[in-house]
Each structure stands twice: as structure tokens, then as C-alpha cells.
Design a protein around this motif. Structure first.
Motif, short mmCIF file in Angstrom:
data_model
loop_
_atom_site.label_atom_id
_atom_site.label_comp_id
_atom_site.label_asym_id
_atom_site.label_seq_id
_atom_site.Cartn_x
_atom_site.Cartn_y
_atom_site.Cartn_z
N ASN A 77 0.82 -1.21 0.00
CA ASN A 77 0.00 0.00 0.00
C ASN A 77 0.86 1.26 0.00
N HIS A 78 1.93 1.20 -0.80
CA HIS A 78 2.78 2.39 -1.00
C HIS A 78 3.45 2.85 0.28
N ARG A 79 3.75 1.89 1.13
CA ARG A 79 4.53 2.24 2.33
C ARG A 79 5.70 1.27 2.36
N ALA A 80 6.69 1.57 1.54
CA ALA A 80 7.82 0.64 1.40
C ALA A 80 8.55 0.47 2.72
N SER A 81 9.08 -0.73 2.89
CA SER A 81 9.78 -1.09 4.12
C SER A 81 11.30 -0.98 3.91
N ALA A 82 12.05 -1.78 4.66
CA ALA A 82 13.52 -1.78 4.65
C ALA A 82 14.03 -0.35 4.87
N TYR A 83 14.78 0.23 3.94
CA TYR A 83 15.38 1.55 4.22
C TYR A 83 14.32 2.63 4.42
N TYR A 84 13.14 2.46 3.83
CA TYR A 84 12.08 3.47 3.98
C TYR A 84 11.14 3.19 5.15
N ALA A 85 11.43 2.17 5.95
CA ALA A 85 10.54 1.87 7.09
C ALA A 85 10.47 3.07 8.03
N ALA A 86 11.55 3.85 8.09
CA ALA A 86 11.56 5.04 8.96
C ALA A 86 10.37 5.94 8.65
N ASP A 87 9.96 5.96 7.37
CA ASP A 87 8.89 6.88 6.95
C ASP A 87 7.54 6.55 7.60
N TYR A 88 7.28 5.26 7.81
CA TYR A 88 5.97 4.93 8.39
C TYR A 88 6.04 4.74 9.92
N CYS A 89 7.26 4.88 10.48
CA CYS A 89 7.40 4.72 11.94
C CYS A 89 7.27 6.04 12.68
N ALA A 90 7.24 7.16 11.96
CA ALA A 90 7.17 8.47 12.62
C ALA A 90 6.42 9.44 11.71
N TYR A 91 5.82 10.44 12.28
CA TYR A 91 5.17 11.45 11.44
C TYR A 91 5.91 12.78 11.56
N PRO A 92 5.92 13.55 10.46
CA PRO A 92 6.67 14.80 10.48
C PRO A 92 5.91 15.90 11.19
N VAL A 93 6.62 16.72 11.94
CA VAL A 93 6.02 17.90 12.58
C VAL A 93 6.80 19.11 12.08
N ALA A 94 6.10 20.01 11.38
CA ALA A 94 6.74 21.22 10.87
C ALA A 94 6.46 22.35 11.83
N SER A 95 7.49 23.06 12.24
CA SER A 95 7.31 24.16 13.20
C SER A 95 7.93 25.42 12.65
N LEU A 96 7.26 26.55 12.92
CA LEU A 96 7.86 27.87 12.71
C LEU A 96 8.14 28.41 14.10
N GLU A 97 9.38 28.78 14.36
CA GLU A 97 9.75 29.10 15.74
C GLU A 97 10.54 30.40 15.82
N THR A 98 10.21 31.20 16.81
CA THR A 98 11.00 32.40 17.10
C THR A 98 10.86 32.66 18.60
N PRO A 99 11.94 33.06 19.28
CA PRO A 99 11.90 33.12 20.75
C PRO A 99 11.03 34.24 21.32
N SER A 100 10.77 35.30 20.54
CA SER A 100 9.90 36.34 21.12
C SER A 100 8.85 36.75 20.10
N LEU A 101 7.74 37.15 20.64
CA LEU A 101 6.60 37.51 19.79
C LEU A 101 6.72 39.00 19.47
N VAL A 102 6.77 39.34 18.16
CA VAL A 102 6.87 40.77 17.79
C VAL A 102 5.81 41.11 16.76
N MET A 103 5.40 42.35 16.77
CA MET A 103 4.42 42.83 15.77
C MET A 103 5.10 42.88 14.42
N PRO A 104 4.42 42.46 13.35
CA PRO A 104 5.01 42.60 12.02
C PRO A 104 5.09 44.09 11.63
N ALA A 105 6.02 44.40 10.73
CA ALA A 105 6.19 45.79 10.30
C ALA A 105 4.95 46.28 9.57
#
Ligand SMILES: NC(=O)C1=CN([C@@H]2O[C@H](COP(=O)(O)OP(=O)(O)OC[C@H]3O[C@@H](n4cnc5c(N)ncnc54)[C@H](O)[C@@H]3O)[C@@H](O)[C@H]2O)C=CC1
Ligand SMILES: O=C(O)CCC(=O)N[C@@H](CCC(=O)O)C(=O)O
Length: 489
Positions: free
Chosen positions: A452-480
Motif C-alpha cells: 500500500n505504497h509504504r515501502a519497508s527496509a530503508y524506507y521503514a523510517a517513513d511509516y514509523c514516525a510522522y513529520p512535525v513542521a514548526s515555525l519558531e522564534t523566541p519572542s513575539l513581535v508585531m510585524p512591520a
């Protein structure tokens, strides 16, 4: 009664159906116990849920250390494990030893793959930092087949644990002893209680585990029939990850090549290794019509007839051991009879020399004249030959299957290989190499009814974890600049 289950760090007796595993040649009992009931499955799921947060929160390096200790434990029990794989599956000791080596090598490969495919990356994006990290799914079930009872479940378990999941392992009911020994190596490696739980049992245990609402995912290697069933069962559940590695009806196309013996050797390695019990084995051999094809087949039959078949520990070592059970041997003999009754011509008849041993000799049938050839995986040493007129029709015939795991071409022409590669539909496409023996350092999986399009062996890592995308900055500032229609005054 023997303690067959390992739940929350304790060995317990199963309360489900009793079953045993047998040496497929001598029929001696190797293991006996009871399977897990639905209630025991539930308690294992609870144990895995409880163990998950602490395991996931360990550093990657801490998890790697446990995996490396597991590799060391496998190495120190290598002979015992190889013997156990051989006696339970029937595969010769030399081959069982290569399975243990694959299990050991899986650790370093999985660590490399985790870092490369699911590691952490970051870079500037506007006035923030964009960070990509991965999280484990939670509690995952791993279902194993009997043909590689160590290596194939290990191919799901190792990357799953590395990513921080906790695991419920349901091995094949034909190979419980190998599973038990593997779990003992994990215990020796210091894996915390509840992180890996062993649920022995047959179909009923599998059904209870797949249906348990407490699992976040299921990683399956086994037959297309069971995999399809699981796919239907998981429909409407996008919250659960399902990885299916299933069977094939793999074609090997032979073009007229200069080195006929090399072709014969490669066909034998493709069709008869592991007594034909690899999902990548060549099932259909496509041979050109005419004198050259006749000569190739005559040589293939002559060499195949001399293949040594014997018990796993026979000396000198055989090339082929037995198939996994008397029932599997009978099903294969029946399938041969069915093909012969429907117009197949026997070039080398598969035989079962002793009625009470699951040893089969290699079989080669010309099925060109069989109308409506069944598109089924015959999981044993029975190769079906189809004669073709021209290369285009060979490719059409190769693709004439619902499966799409492996396909190969033996040819001296690079142009033909390019055409074959472009037009064939499979997850593994080889040129002048055997179909079997796929590398763990490459992705492994098929299309169509093979996965079902979830290849194993070297690509097993892909189905063992899900990606989390973050935008991060240490302080909150008003945009210009503010967006139109928002007044901050
Ligand atoms: N593509 C791949 O990576 C590979 C595929 N295979 C395939 O595996 C097959 C041989 O393995 P088998 O053990 O016979 O496969 P199988 O499908 O009979 O069993 C696999 C596992 O599923 C369980 N199971 C069976 N029915 C179930 C159900 N209804 N619900 C939940 N669990 C269930 C079994 O107890 C076992 O643990 C062959 O078809 C072979 O091609 C084998 C190795 C690799
Ligand atoms: O899973 C891996 O690490 C690599 C794939 C692999 O080992 N394939 C073997 C086994 C095939 C089977 O499962 O029957 C092969 O291609 O021989």
C-alpha cells in the motif's frame, strides 16, 4: 503450561487456543503454548500505552544504545538463533545464519535511515526558523510472516522502537520459537518493560490485535489475502497508519543472452532459494519461443534436477530445505496437479519424496497452454514457464498480474532493459541479477496487490514516525506591516 506471552515485562501463560510448532521434516514438536485472548491483547495494549511516553521521551542516543545492545545480544546468540530458524522453518543452516546477519545489520541501517529520512532539519524562514522534526505514532502492532521469522518482523520492530514507538509483536503461529528467542534478546539488551510485548497466537489473536482501538498503527508482512482484509478493516480510519508488505506473482523475462549457464544459475537463485518461499521469488519465467529458448529450458531442467534438497541441518548442506509445513507442501502439490489438469506441461515435476516430511523437489511447469492462468502466488519451489513470441508480448505478459512486487530481465541489451524498466510495474526491477536478496539499504515494497505504497527496509523510517513542521522564534513581535482590515490602534 508454558509462559508464551511477554506483557509488561512479565512472561505469562496464554489463555487462548493451544498450538504448537513442528520441525517440518521430522514433525517433532519444537514449541507449544497457548495464544493470547482478546483480554490479554487488551492488557498488552495497556502496557504498551503506559510504557510509550517514557520511551518516546528518551533521547535518540539512549534508544540507539538499547538497539546496539540488542545487536550484541543477537550476535552472542547467533548460532542458537540460526539453529532455531532452521529447525522451525526448514531452511538450511547456512541460510538461517544469513538471516541472523540481516537482523544484526538492520540496527545500523535503521539508525542511518532514521537520521537521513526522519531526522531533524532547520533553516531560516522570514524572521523565524523553520524546523522539521518527527514524532512516533504511539503504540504499533507488528505482524510477521513465517518465511523470515526473525528478519522480517525485525525490519518493522527495530525502526519502530528507534522512532520511539512501543510495540505489540504478533509473530506467525508457525514460528513462535524464533519470536520468543528474539524477544529474549531484547530483554537481555535492557529494553524497558512494556515497550515490546509478545502476543503469540494464530488468526484469532491477530484479529483481536488488529481490531483493538488502542493501537495507533499496524505494520504487516504476510499474504495478500490477509493484507487486503486488514486494509478493508482500516478503511475509514485515517488516524491509524497501516503499512502492508504482501506477496507477488513475480515475472522474470529471459532474452537471448550469451552466457546461458549464468542465466540458468540466476533463474535457480530467483525461483528456488528458500524452497521458493520468498516474496521476491520468480514465479513466472518468460522464455522466447524457438531453439535458443528450448536449449535454455533443457539446461535449466537438467541443473534443477540435481539441486540438493534436505533437512535444515543435513551435511553436506543442501541448497533447498523443506517448505514450512506438511499443509503447505500439500497445497503446493495440489496447485501443481490443478495446473497439470488444466493444460500445463511438466518439464520437471515437483515431488514430495516422503509423505510425512515437507520436503519438495524443484518443479518447472510450462503453463503457456493453460487458459485463464490463475494470478496467484504459489509460495514454494514451483516455477511456471510461459513462452513468448516477441519482446513486447513478454513485457505485456510480465505485467499481466494484479501484483507488483518484483520483476526482472536477463538480457545483454541495455536498450531492452530501458524499455523493460519503463514499462514494468513493480517496486523492484532488476537487470541480470536474481530477483531475490533485496538489500536492506534500499526501499523494499511493491505496488498493486503487493503493498500500500509504504515501502519497508530503508524506507521503514517513513511509516514509523510522522513529520512535525514548526515555525519558531523566541519572542513575539508585531510585524512591520499589518494585513488590511485589522486596526491595532
Ligand atoms: N512483501 C513482503 O515484504 C513479504 C511478503 N511475504 C508474504 O507472506 C506470505 C507468507 O506469510 P504468511 O505467514 O503465510 O502470511 P499470513 O498472511 O498467513 O500471516 C501473516 C500474519 O497475519 C496473521 N493473520 C492471519 N489472518 C489474519 C487476520 N484475518 N487478521 C489479523 N491477522 C491475521 C497471521 O497469524 C500472521 O501473524 C506470502 O504470501 C509472502 O509473499 C513474506 C515475506 C515478505
Ligand atoms: O527487508 C529488508 O531489509 C530487505 C528486503 C529483504 O530482505 N528481502 C528478502 C526477503 C524477501 C521475502 O520477504 O520473502 C529478499 O528479497 O530475498
Amino acid at each position: 503450561m508454558m509462559n508464551s506471552l511477554y506483557i509488561a515485562g512479565e512472561w505469562l501463560a496464554g489463555q487462548g487456543e493451544a498450538f504448537e510448532s513442528l520441525n517440518p521434516v521430522t514433525q517433532h514438536v519444537l514449541w507449544s503454548g497457548q495464544g493470547a485472548t482478546a483480554a490479554q491483547v487488551e492488557s498488552a495494549v495497556q502496557a504498551a500505552r503506559q510504557a510509550f511516553p517514557a520511551w518516546a521521551q528518551r533521547t535518540l542516543q539512549e534508544r540507539i544504545s538499547v538497539l546496539e545492545a540488542f545487536a550484541a545480544s543477537l550476535k552472542s546468540h547467533a548460532d542458537e538463533l540460526a539453529h532455531c530458524i532452521g529447525e522451525e522453518t526448514g531452511k538450511p543452516l547456512w541460510e538461517a545464519a544469513t538471516e541472523v546477519t540481516s537482523m544484526v545489520n538492520k540496527i545500523a541501517i535503521s539508525v542511518q535511515s532514521y537520521r537521513e529520512r526522519t531526522g531533524e532539519k532547520s533553516g531560516p524562514l522570514g524572521d523565524a526558523t523553520a524546523v522539521l522534526r518527527h514524532k512516533p505514532h504511539g503504540v504499533v502492532a507488528v505482524f510477521g510472516p513465517y518465511n523470515f521469522p526473525g528478519h522480517l518482523p525485525n525490519g518493522h520492530i527495530v525502526p519502530a522502537l528507534l522512532a520511539g514507538n512501543s510495540v505489540l509483536f504478533k509473530p506467525s503461529e508457525l514460528t513462535p520459537k524464533v519470536a520468543e528467542l528474539t524477544v529474549r534478546c531484547w530483554i537481555e539488551a535492557g529494553l524497558p518493560a512494556g515497550v515490546l510485548n509478545l502476543l503469540q497466537g494464530a488468526r484469532e489473536t491477530g484479529i483481536a490485535l488488529a481490531a483493538n482501538p488502542g493501537i495507533d498503527g499496524l505494520f504487516f508482512t504476510g499474504s495478500s489475502r490477509t493484507g487486503n482484509h486488514l486494509h478493508a478493516q482500516f478503511s475509514g480510519r485515517p488516524d491509524k497508519i497501516l503499512a502492508l508488505e504482501m506477496g507477488g506473482n513475480n515475472p522474470l523475462v529471459v532474452d537471448q543472452v550469451a552466457d546461458l549457464d549464468a542465466a540458468v544459475y540466476t533463474i535457480i537463485q530467483s525461483a528456488f532459494i528458500s524452497a521458493g518461499q520468498r516474496c521476491t521469488c520468480a514465479r513466472r519465467l518468460l522464455v522466447p519461443q524457438g531453439a535458443w529458448g528450448d536449449t535454455l529450458l533443457a539446461r535449466l531442467v537438467a541443473v534443477s534436477a540435481t539441486i540438493d534438497v534436505g533437512a535444515f541441518d543435513q551435511q553436506p548442506a543442501p541448497f533447498m530445505g523443506s517448505v514450512v509445513s506438511l499443509a503447505a507442501a500439500k497445497a503446493l502439490m495440489d496447485a501443481q496437479e490443478h495446473l497439470l489438469a488444466n493444460g500445463a506441461v511438466s518439464l520437471l515435476e515437483m515431488t514430495q519424496p516422503q509423505a510425512n516430511a515437507a520436503l519438495l523437489t524443484p518443479g518447472i511447469l510450462d503453463v503457456s497452454a493453460v487458459a485463464d492462468r490463475p494470478d496467484e502466488e504459489l509460495f514454494g519451489p514451483l516455477l511456471q514457464v510461459i513462452r513468448y513470441t516477441d519482446f513486447e508480448s513478454a513485457i505485456r505478459e510480465a505485467n499481466n498480474t494484479q501484483y507488483g512486487l518484483a520483476a526482472g530481465l536477463l538480457s545483454d541489451s541495455e536498450a531492452r532493459y530501458q524499455q523493460f524498466w519503463l514499462q514494468s510495474r513493480a517496486g523492484i526491477v532488476n537487470w541480470n541479477k536474481q530477483l531475490t536478496g533485496a538489500a536492506s539499504s534500499a526501499p523494499f515494497g511493491g505496488v498493486g496487490a503487493s503493498g500500500n505504497h509504504r515501502a519497508s527496509a530503508y524506507y521503514a523510517a517513513d511509516y514509523c514516525a510522522y513529520p512535525v513542521a514548526s515555525l519558531e522564534t523566541p519572542s513575539l513581535v508585531m510585524p512591520a506591516t499589518l494585513t488590511p482590515g485589522v486596526k491595532m490602534a
